[in-house]
Design a protein around this motif. Structure first.
Motif, mmCIF file in Angstrom:
data_model
loop_
_atom_site.group_PDB
_atom_site.id
_atom_site.type_symbol
_atom_site.label_atom_id
_atom_site.label_comp_id
_atom_site.label_asym_id
_atom_site.label_seq_id
_atom_site.Cartn_x
_atom_site.Cartn_y
_atom_site.Cartn_z
ATOM 1 N N THR A 133 0.839 -1.193 0.000
ATOM 2 C CA THR A 133 0.000 0.000 0.000
ATOM 3 C C THR A 133 0.875 1.244 0.000
ATOM 4 O O THR A 133 0.620 2.195 0.701
ATOM 5 C CB THR A 133 -0.916 0.025 1.237
ATOM 6 O OG1 THR A 133 -0.100 -0.156 2.399
ATOM 7 C CG2 THR A 133 -1.949 -1.053 1.195
ATOM 8 N N THR A 187 -3.582 2.980 -3.952
ATOM 9 C CA THR A 187 -4.656 2.189 -3.346
ATOM 10 C C THR A 187 -4.395 0.725 -3.667
ATOM 11 O O THR A 187 -3.969 0.397 -4.767
ATOM 12 C CB THR A 187 -6.032 2.585 -3.934
ATOM 13 O OG1 THR A 187 -5.917 2.576 -5.352
ATOM 14 C CG2 THR A 187 -6.458 3.940 -3.459
ATOM 15 N N SER A 216 -5.041 -3.068 -4.793
ATOM 16 C CA SER A 216 -5.923 -3.586 -5.836
ATOM 17 C C SER A 216 -7.243 -4.033 -5.220
ATOM 18 O O SER A 216 -7.279 -4.490 -4.085
ATOM 19 C CB SER A 216 -5.261 -4.785 -6.508
ATOM 20 O OG SER A 216 -4.113 -4.370 -7.195
ATOM 21 N N MET A 217 -8.309 -3.913 -5.988
ATOM 22 C CA MET A 217 -9.601 -4.400 -5.509
ATOM 23 C C MET A 217 -9.607 -5.928 -5.483
ATOM 24 O O MET A 217 -10.143 -6.537 -4.577
ATOM 25 C CB MET A 217 -10.715 -3.866 -6.411
ATOM 26 C CG MET A 217 -12.088 -4.216 -5.924
ATOM 27 S SD MET A 217 -12.399 -3.762 -4.209
ATOM 28 C CE MET A 217 -12.930 -2.078 -4.374
ATOM 29 N N ARG A 228 -9.161 -0.899 -8.538
ATOM 30 C CA ARG A 228 -10.519 -0.422 -8.278
ATOM 31 C C ARG A 228 -11.079 0.256 -9.537
ATOM 32 O O ARG A 228 -10.403 1.062 -10.170
ATOM 33 C CB ARG A 228 -10.449 0.587 -7.135
ATOM 34 C CG ARG A 228 -11.763 1.110 -6.624
ATOM 35 C CD ARG A 228 -11.505 2.163 -5.553
ATOM 36 N NE ARG A 228 -10.680 1.642 -4.470
ATOM 37 C CZ ARG A 228 -11.167 1.011 -3.397
ATOM 38 N NH1 ARG A 228 -12.460 0.825 -3.275
ATOM 39 N NH2 ARG A 228 -10.363 0.575 -2.456
ATOM 40 N N VAL A 260 -9.558 -9.530 -1.655
ATOM 41 C CA VAL A 260 -10.532 -8.575 -2.174
ATOM 42 C C VAL A 260 -10.444 -7.322 -1.312
ATOM 43 O O VAL A 260 -10.593 -7.395 -0.083
ATOM 44 C CB VAL A 260 -11.967 -9.158 -2.145
ATOM 45 C CG1 VAL A 260 -12.977 -8.107 -2.562
ATOM 46 C CG2 VAL A 260 -12.073 -10.376 -3.057
ATOM 47 N N ASP A 261 -10.157 -6.207 -1.951
ATOM 48 C CA ASP A 261 -10.014 -4.924 -1.251
ATOM 49 C C ASP A 261 -9.021 -5.024 -0.096
ATOM 50 O O ASP A 261 -9.256 -4.534 1.006
ATOM 51 C CB ASP A 261 -11.380 -4.438 -0.757
ATOM 52 C CG ASP A 261 -11.373 -2.935 -0.465
ATOM 53 O OD1 ASP A 261 -10.443 -2.243 -0.907
ATOM 54 O OD2 ASP A 261 -12.307 -2.459 0.225
ATOM 55 N N LYS A 266 -8.158 -7.587 1.673
ATOM 56 C CA LYS A 266 -8.370 -8.642 2.677
ATOM 57 C C LYS A 266 -8.277 -10.009 2.021
ATOM 58 O O LYS A 266 -9.000 -10.289 1.055
ATOM 59 C CB LYS A 266 -9.757 -8.502 3.312
ATOM 60 C CG LYS A 266 -9.914 -7.269 4.177
ATOM 61 C CD LYS A 266 -11.278 -7.270 4.840
ATOM 62 C CE LYS A 266 -11.515 -5.961 5.580
ATOM 63 N NZ LYS A 266 -12.899 -5.506 5.479
ATOM 64 N N ASP A 294 -19.582 -8.571 -0.091
ATOM 65 C CA ASP A 294 -18.994 -7.455 -0.847
ATOM 66 C C ASP A 294 -18.743 -7.798 -2.313
ATOM 67 O O ASP A 294 -18.279 -6.958 -3.080
ATOM 68 C CB ASP A 294 -17.667 -7.025 -0.210
ATOM 69 C CG ASP A 294 -17.869 -6.297 1.106
ATOM 70 O OD1 ASP A 294 -18.953 -5.715 1.292
ATOM 71 O OD2 ASP A 294 -16.945 -6.309 1.944
ATOM 72 N N LYS A 321 -18.535 -4.288 -3.621
ATOM 73 C CA LYS A 321 -17.324 -3.588 -4.079
ATOM 74 C C LYS A 321 -16.897 -4.096 -5.452
ATOM 75 O O LYS A 321 -16.196 -3.415 -6.182
ATOM 76 C CB LYS A 321 -16.191 -3.826 -3.085
ATOM 77 C CG LYS A 321 -16.454 -3.219 -1.717
ATOM 78 C CD LYS A 321 -15.351 -3.596 -0.747
ATOM 79 C CE LYS A 321 -15.589 -2.933 0.602
ATOM 80 N NZ LYS A 321 -14.586 -3.349 1.595
ATOM 81 N N VAL A 322 -17.296 -5.333 -5.746
ATOM 82 C CA VAL A 322 -16.890 -6.005 -6.981
ATOM 83 C C VAL A 322 -18.102 -6.732 -7.542
ATOM 84 O O VAL A 322 -18.907 -7.280 -6.783
ATOM 85 C CB VAL A 322 -15.789 -7.062 -6.678
ATOM 86 C CG1 VAL A 322 -15.437 -7.855 -7.925
ATOM 87 C CG2 VAL A 322 -14.562 -6.422 -6.085
ATOM 88 N N THR A 364 -16.050 -2.042 -10.207
ATOM 89 C CA THR A 364 -15.014 -3.031 -10.514
ATOM 90 C C THR A 364 -15.703 -4.305 -10.975
ATOM 91 O O THR A 364 -16.558 -4.836 -10.265
ATOM 92 C CB THR A 364 -14.155 -3.329 -9.262
ATOM 93 O OG1 THR A 364 -13.707 -2.092 -8.702
ATOM 94 C CG2 THR A 364 -12.948 -4.191 -9.613
#
Length: 260
Positions: A12, A16, A18-19, A44, A78-79, A81, A96, A174-175, A206
């Motif tokens: 990071t 940002t 990656s998604m 993202r 994802v995001d 995590k 998400d 989010k995706v 995304t």
């Protein structure tokens, strides 16, 4: 261009994360090696189109991103995590990640409106009035608010698939993952679903889309992943892929699919 090739899933450094981040992902079904050393970063807001011949691993790739298909090794995040193996943490992360399949998987005994309201109320604990308002807005967005009180069997395939998209969006994901979303539809219904997906892409969602719709891939995609035999053979911008594919496999694939 937003390339995070050098950055690992947790990097990071000012940028940002990656998604979607997949690192050295392997998947086998018995003797079949369906995903081989898959490493990709999806920033993202990017729309990634996954194409390739049948049996190349496209749908499996899509289904591993929310762990509908567990992987043998590697990591998926994802995001930022990493996907948990199971339990409540996995359920939270799955919420998400919206998914739209070939088949619409709507609840036959519930109205269109109820289908879209259900998950936000059950999973997000949304109050009924708020869920109803949100569901109506989403049905409006996909162009079928006038069908809200009907049941799935009363709708065309294209309308049912638009309900399925609204239902996935109801979780405010989010995706969005699309696995061949138009392949079960009659040809005249394909465009109405692609139009909804194109508008989502323009809004900055995304998206990872497995599809045979090459016109859509060229028009709406930021990036094309071409898969063959469980590997990503090409990863490039749509225009480059369609006008100047590098690999013989891609040239052969495009020769067959575009001559139809």
């Amino acid at each position: 261009m937003t390339h995070a090739d050098d950055a690992g899933p947790a990097a990071t450094t000012g940028a940002t994360p990656s998604m979607i981040s997949m690192t050295a992902v392997e998947k086998t079904f018995g003797p079949l090696h369906v995903l081989q050393n898959i490493t990709i970063e999806v920033p993202r807001g990017q729309v990634v189109i996954v194409v390739g011949p049948s049996g190349s691993g496209k749908s499996t790739l899509c289904r591993t991103i929310n762990r509908l298909e567990p992987i043998d090794s590697g990591t998926i995040a994802v995001d930022g995590k990493v996907l948990p193996a199971e339990g409540k943490a996995l359920a939270a992360l799955r919420a998400d990640v919206g998914m739209v399949f070939q088949s619409f998987n709507l609840f036959a005994h519930k109205t269109i409106l109820e289908n879209v309201m259900l998950a936000p109320m059950k999973v997000r604990r949304m109050k009924e009035a708020a869920a109803k308002e949100s569901a109506f807005a989403l049905l409006e967005r996909v162009g079928i608010a006038n069908q809200a009180d009907k049941y799935p069997a009363q709708l065309s395939g294209g309308q049912q698939q638009r309900v399925a998209i609204a239902r996935a969006l109801a979780m405010n994901p989010k995706v969005m993952l699309f696995d061949e979303p138009t392949s079960a539809l009659d040809p005249e219904m394909v465009q109405e679903v692609l139009d909804v997906m194109t508008s989502l892409a323009k809004e900055g969602m995304t998206m990872v889309v497995v599809t045979h719709e090459m016109g859509f891939a060229r028009r709406a995609g930021d990036r094309v992943l071409f898969m063959a035999d469980g590997q990503i053979v090409e990863d490039t911008e749509p225009e480059t892929f369609f006008t100047n594919p590098r690999s013989d496999r891609a040239k052969d694939f495009l020769g067959k699919i575009l001559s139809h």
